[in-house]
Design an enzyme around this catalytic site. Structure first.
Site, PDB file in Angstrom:
ATOM      1  N   ASP A 105     -47.605 -11.025  24.539  1.00  0.00           N
ATOM      2  CA  ASP A 105     -48.635 -11.992  24.902  1.00  0.00           C
ATOM      3  C   ASP A 105     -48.106 -13.398  24.631  1.00  0.00           C
ATOM      4  O   ASP A 105     -47.482 -13.637  23.598  1.00  0.00           O
ATOM      5  CB  ASP A 105     -49.912 -11.735  24.096  1.00  0.00           C
ATOM      6  CG  ASP A 105     -51.102 -12.508  24.630  1.00  0.00           C
ATOM      7  OD1 ASP A 105     -51.095 -13.744  24.574  1.00  0.00           O
ATOM      8  OD2 ASP A 105     -52.053 -11.858  25.111  1.00  0.00           O
ATOM      9  N   ASN A 139     -61.000  -5.819  27.782  1.00  0.00           N
ATOM     10  CA  ASN A 139     -62.186  -6.614  28.086  1.00  0.00           C
ATOM     11  C   ASN A 139     -62.581  -6.417  29.550  1.00  0.00           C
ATOM     12  O   ASN A 139     -61.719  -6.188  30.399  1.00  0.00           O
ATOM     13  CB  ASN A 139     -61.901  -8.097  27.836  1.00  0.00           C
ATOM     14  CG  ASN A 139     -61.488  -8.364  26.405  1.00  0.00           C
ATOM     15  OD1 ASN A 139     -62.043  -7.805  25.477  1.00  0.00           O
ATOM     16  ND2 ASN A 139     -60.501  -9.219  26.227  1.00  0.00           N
ATOM     17  N   VAL A 174     -58.083 -12.612  32.809  1.00  0.00           N
ATOM     18  CA  VAL A 174     -57.194 -12.261  33.916  1.00  0.00           C
ATOM     19  C   VAL A 174     -57.778 -11.002  34.550  1.00  0.00           C
ATOM     20  O   VAL A 174     -57.958  -9.991  33.872  1.00  0.00           O
ATOM     21  CB  VAL A 174     -55.747 -12.008  33.437  1.00  0.00           C
ATOM     22  CG1 VAL A 174     -54.873 -11.548  34.599  1.00  0.00           C
ATOM     23  CG2 VAL A 174     -55.169 -13.253  32.784  1.00  0.00           C
ATOM     24  N   HIS A 192     -56.006  -4.869  31.584  1.00  0.00           N
ATOM     25  CA  HIS A 192     -54.924  -4.917  30.605  1.00  0.00           C
ATOM     26  C   HIS A 192     -55.460  -4.519  29.243  1.00  0.00           C
ATOM     27  O   HIS A 192     -56.621  -4.723  28.931  1.00  0.00           O
ATOM     28  CB  HIS A 192     -54.270  -6.295  30.557  1.00  0.00           C
ATOM     29  CG  HIS A 192     -55.204  -7.438  30.351  1.00  0.00           C
ATOM     30  ND1 HIS A 192     -56.048  -7.906  31.345  1.00  0.00           N
ATOM     31  CD2 HIS A 192     -55.422  -8.231  29.269  1.00  0.00           C
ATOM     32  CE1 HIS A 192     -56.742  -8.937  30.877  1.00  0.00           C
ATOM     33  NE2 HIS A 192     -56.385  -9.147  29.612  1.00  0.00           N
ATOM     34  N   MET A 193     -54.579  -3.919  28.476  1.00  0.00           N
ATOM     35  CA  MET A 193     -54.906  -3.500  27.125  1.00  0.00           C
ATOM     36  C   MET A 193     -54.145  -4.395  26.160  1.00  0.00           C
ATOM     37  O   MET A 193     -52.937  -4.560  26.278  1.00  0.00           O
ATOM     38  CB  MET A 193     -54.502  -2.042  26.909  1.00  0.00           C
ATOM     39  CG  MET A 193     -54.770  -1.523  25.509  1.00  0.00           C
ATOM     40  SD  MET A 193     -54.272   0.220  25.342  1.00  0.00           S
ATOM     41  CE  MET A 193     -55.579   1.007  26.279  1.00  0.00           C
ATOM     42  N   HIS A 194     -54.873  -4.996  25.222  1.00  0.00           N
ATOM     43  CA  HIS A 194     -54.248  -5.755  24.155  1.00  0.00           C
ATOM     44  C   HIS A 194     -53.899  -4.792  23.026  1.00  0.00           C
ATOM     45  O   HIS A 194     -54.740  -3.992  22.620  1.00  0.00           O
ATOM     46  CB  HIS A 194     -55.214  -6.804  23.579  1.00  0.00           C
ATOM     47  CG  HIS A 194     -55.619  -7.858  24.549  1.00  0.00           C
ATOM     48  ND1 HIS A 194     -55.048  -9.099  24.560  1.00  0.00           N
ATOM     49  CD2 HIS A 194     -56.560  -7.862  25.525  1.00  0.00           C
ATOM     50  CE1 HIS A 194     -55.607  -9.829  25.500  1.00  0.00           C
ATOM     51  NE2 HIS A 194     -56.529  -9.094  26.108  1.00  0.00           N
TER      52      HIS A 194
END
Length: 114
Positions: A30, A87, A96, A100-102
């Site tokens: 990130d 999210n 965005v 996506h996975m944080h």
């Protein structure tokens, strides 16, 4: 999607510090980390939000989670603990519109997140 920054990373048009690549998933650092370890895991195929997932996407989302666990283990913080976050839409904090996975780790994380 021509305007999607993550699609541009997948296509190699925008540089990223790639951590892992599989047939259907890419993981990269990130740019604005919120923890000592902060990696984003995305599908290669554009899927705008979690609401757009279909049954056919189950394997890809599972692979995203598996890649997150593997990275946490490789970096040595799996046993101490980590957080994965996805999210969805504006009120969910999505900025965005490509799922996506944080993966966040390397420090104690508070709850609730905010």
């Amino acid at each position: 999607m021509e305007d999607c920054i993550f699609c541009k990373i997948v296509a190699g048009e925008i540089p990223a510090t790639i951590v892992r690549e599989t047939d259907d998933v890419i993981a990269f650092e990130d740019l604005h980390p919120q923890a000592p370890h902060h990696v984003l895991i995305i599908p290669r195929r554009h899927i705008a939000t979690l609401n757009d997932l279909t049954a056919e996407d189950a394997e890809t989302v599972g692979n995203m989670a598996r890649v997150a666990a593997e990275i946490a283990a490789e970096r040595g913080f799996a046993e101490a603990g980590y957080r994965t976050v996805m999210n969805c839409n504006q009120q969910g904090g999505q900025t965005v519109y490509h799922i996506h996975m944080h993966l966040l780790g390397g420090r104690a994380l508070a709850w609730p997140p905010g």
